[in-house]
Design a protein around this motif. Structure first.
Motif, PDB file in Angstrom:
ATOM      1  N   GLN A  79     -16.231 -22.570  65.624  1.00 10.60           N
ATOM      2  CA  GLN A  79     -14.997 -21.902  65.216  1.00 10.60           C
ATOM      3  C   GLN A  79     -14.994 -21.621  63.719  1.00 10.60           C
ATOM      4  N   GLN A  80     -15.462 -22.589  62.926  1.00  8.42           N
ATOM      5  CA  GLN A  80     -15.503 -22.403  61.488  1.00  8.42           C
ATOM      6  C   GLN A  80     -16.452 -21.274  61.110  1.00  8.42           C
ATOM      7  N   LYS A 130     -13.666 -13.730  57.600  1.00 16.46           N
ATOM      8  CA  LYS A 130     -13.084 -13.580  56.265  1.00 16.46           C
ATOM      9  C   LYS A 130     -14.006 -12.780  55.350  1.00 16.46           C
ATOM     10  N   GLU A 145     -17.125 -18.662  62.968  1.00 18.68           N
ATOM     11  CA  GLU A 145     -16.433 -17.414  63.293  1.00 18.68           C
ATOM     12  C   GLU A 145     -15.443 -17.030  62.188  1.00 18.68           C
ATOM     13  N   LYS A 146     -14.677 -18.025  61.703  1.00 21.23           N
ATOM     14  CA  LYS A 146     -13.700 -17.760  60.650  1.00 21.23           C
ATOM     15  C   LYS A 146     -14.385 -17.293  59.374  1.00 21.23           C
TER      16      LYS A 146
END
Length: 650
Positions: free
Chosen positions: A127-128, A135, A130-131
């Motif tokens: 998930q990190q 960004k 993907e973030k």
């Protein structure tokens, strides 16, 4: 002992014996059956009482003590497999497996982590990742600006073989806010000294339109600020010092929800669908004149703290930094938070010229569907035509009072605009698949609540006048546009905001780099995400002259171990240091060029001034002349006095 006393003693010993006898006699059953049923009811009552004391999700009858971590995962995977198209929630899992939360949360803590362990959702590292990708992808648009900026760092160098060099340095001029006496003195010193380098150490522009300080939007004038820098600073600077190298170091100088519609010359457009080539409705607050123009800037899909403004005549979901139009002027929405306001926001009458007002027959044809709806024409409908129109509406479309059922949404919205632009508030609502327009009284003075809501994804739209006409929930709003939320470090994000978003401008055109042969020192990456990243990037913007003197905008450069100066704080301070390479040297915090009569902070505490540095390129020794600007100044033995008739007092 009397018979009565004997009975009481027996009763006290047996307690419920007489009651059981009464129940047995009443229902014609034996006493043993009564006792069994009473015990069962009592036990069931205890269970119900205990259940009431605990969460339903923690029902002990659903707790599976023998389940291991692997058993829980296997069961969850089984549920997902049996319901492949279903998003498994905590409640869904509990109801379909008859398993209490305490069965699995002793192993995983949260249901989200339970699903991660079962392989049904991404892991935290995934998930990190993907973030992080998202960004950085959102900043890809800045890549072209990074390349263009860096191209100008050494484009117009003017080297010479002189041993002794002179560098004229100023910082924080802030475009039209520049003190006239400061600027006159600075340009004259440049003319007399003919320095090898003229360096602007950051914040040549102020552009409070994009800043974090509260500035009256009626004073916004981006174009004039840019012209001032060109005509009053760069052009005369190049004229008085044609052979000097001019270096400019980059310095550090709100929104509507996605379901908001913005009025354009072609009708209503959802905020996310706006483009820079569209003409949006804006109005001058002082003259109350409506006009259509391309937005100066658009910035979309940003998550911010949102505020909900609701009332009979208001329905806005905007960012906390937004301005609303109230009592004839733009006011920050946050000042009405929780307390709300009571005011007629619809008294604004757009003094439109109705030379091309369509005749009543054309308006009726558009309403009845025999002619296509023309929003542009409906905006030009005169007050007289509207007055005549209302009698026709009452005959054919009358419902209740001044509410009319229209044939379509498009017709209702076009008619709504015609009334609203004449100062008559209207609300359009869908009722049982019919579109109803309710024409309200001019004197309606309704209360509007202002409350924070969940964080919302918003679109920032900026116009020259700082105003927009929007619609949400069938209610038309006269409102402010959003300031762009792009704070770089501690002051105004002038360059990042303007260069990234200002329509029709390139870096060269904005800063006059090619026209006035200016080198632009901009090593910071505009794609920086967090404020901490932005500060780190901004710290890269500096220039070292002749391996002897460093110019930076921010104070952390003082620790770089060499002579130099920085700006930013608008106050002159000197530190003395020693280096085996440079010997005893000074580091200066420069004063500013910004006039001290600043409305957004305590400018009276500032110090105005600039520096003239002399460098021996052979020994790397530096001599720093600081020239303070008060009501007079002295530079190179020449006296300068402030002209109070044309130059404001300090």
């Amino acid at each position: 002992m009397s018979e009565l006393e004997n009975f009481v003693q027996i009763y006290n010993n047996l307690k419920d014996f007489p009651k059981i006898i009464d129940v047995a006699n009443h229902f014609h059953i034996n006493e043993r059956t009564v006792r069994k049923k009473a015990k069962k009811a009592r036990d069931e009552g205890y269970v119900l009482i205990n259940r009431a004391k605990q969460l339903l999700s923690e029902d002990i009858s659903f707790f599976k003590a023998g389940y291991t971590k692997d058993d829980c995962i296997e069961e969850l995977q089984k549920v997902q497999k049996e319901n492949e198209e279903k998003f498994i929630t905590r409640n869904f899992y509990r109801n379909h497996t008859q398993t209490s939360d305490s069965t699995w949360n002793r192993f995983f803590g949260t249901f989200e982590e339970f699903k991660r362990q079962a392989g049904l959702t991404l892991t935290r590292p995934q998930q990190q990742l993907e973030k992080d990708i998202a960004k950085h992808a959102s900043r890809d648009a800045y890549k072209v600006f990074n390349e263009e900026r860096q191209h100008y760092e050494g484009k117009y160098l003017k080297p010479n073989s002189n041993r002794f060099k002179t560098v004229l340095i100023a910082s924080d001029l802030h475009d039209v806010e520049c003190d006239k006496f400061f600027l006159r003195t600075f340009l004259d010193v440049a003319k007399r000294a003919q320095p090898d380098v003229i360096c602007i150490g950051g914040d040549l522009f102020d552009l409070p339109e994009f800043g974090k300080y509260s500035v009256d939007p009626r004073e916004w004038n981006v174009v004039n600020r840019i012209k001032f820098v060109h005509d009053e600073v760069l052009k005369p600077m190049r004229k008085v010092a044609p052979n000097s190298q001019i270096d400019l170091i980059e310095g550090n100088h709100e929104c509507i929800s996605l379901d908001t519609e913005v009025l354009t010359d072609k009708g209503w457009v959802l905020a996310p669908n706006l483009r820079l080539d569209m003409k949006v409705a804006s109005f001058s607050q002082s003259e109350e004149k409506l006009h259509f123009e391309n937005p100066i800037a658009l910035k979309g899909l940003k998550l911010v703290q949102a505020v909900l403004v609701e009332g009979t005549l208001a329905n806005e979901c905007v960012s906390l930094s937004h301005n609303i139009f109230l009592d004839g002027k733009l006011q920050p929405v946050k000042q009405f938070e929780r307390k709300g306001f009571r005011a007629n926001r619809k008294k604004l009458v757009m003094n439109l010229e109705h030379k091309d007002s369509p005749p009543l027959s054309d308006v009726l044809a558009m309403i009845e569907g025999t002619k296509p709806v023309d929003f542009g024409a409906m905006m030009k409908v005169s007050a007289e035509t509207l007055k005549e129109l209302e009698s026709h509406l009452s005959e054919k479309y009358f419902t209740l009072g001044r509410a009319y059922t229209m044939p379509s949404k498009e017709v209702a919205e076009a008619l709504q605009i015609a009334y609203v632009l004449h100062g008559t508030p209207c609300v359009v609502k869908e009722m049982k698949k019919e579109w109803r327009i309710n024409i309200l009284k001019r004197s309606l003075n309704a209360f509007c609540s202002v409350e924070r809501t969940d964080r919302q994804t918003v679109v920032a739209v900026q116009t020259v006048d700082g105003t927009l006409i929007t619609k949400r929930g069938g209610i038309v709003n006269f409102t402010g546009n959003c300031r762009l939320i792009k704070h770089l470090a501690e002051a105004t994000p002038a360059l990042r905001a303007v260069l990234s978003d200002l329509h029709g401008f390139t870096i060269s055109k904005l800063l006059g780099l090619d026209e006035y042969e200016v080198n632009y020192i901009a090593k910071a990456d505009l794609r920086a995400w967090s404020k901490r990243d932005e500060e780190k990037e901004l710290a890269n913007n500096y220039k070292v002259y002749y391996d002897s003197f460093l110019v930076h905008h921010l104070p952390q450069a003082r620790d770089m171990g060499m002579p130099g100066c920085h700006g930013h704080h608008h106050k002159h301070i000197v530190w003395s240091s020693f280096s085996p390479t440079y010997g005893t040297y000074e580091w200066h915090q420069l004063g500013c060029g910004h006039k001290r009569s600043a409305s957004y902070c305590e400018g009276e505490k500032w110090g105005l001034g600039f520096g003239l540095v002399h460098i021996d390129t052979k020994t790397k020794a530096t001599n720093f002349e600081y020239i303070p600007i008060t009501n007079f100044a002295i530079a190179g033995g020449k006296w300068y006095e402030r002209d109070f008739a044309t130059e404001s007092p300090i």
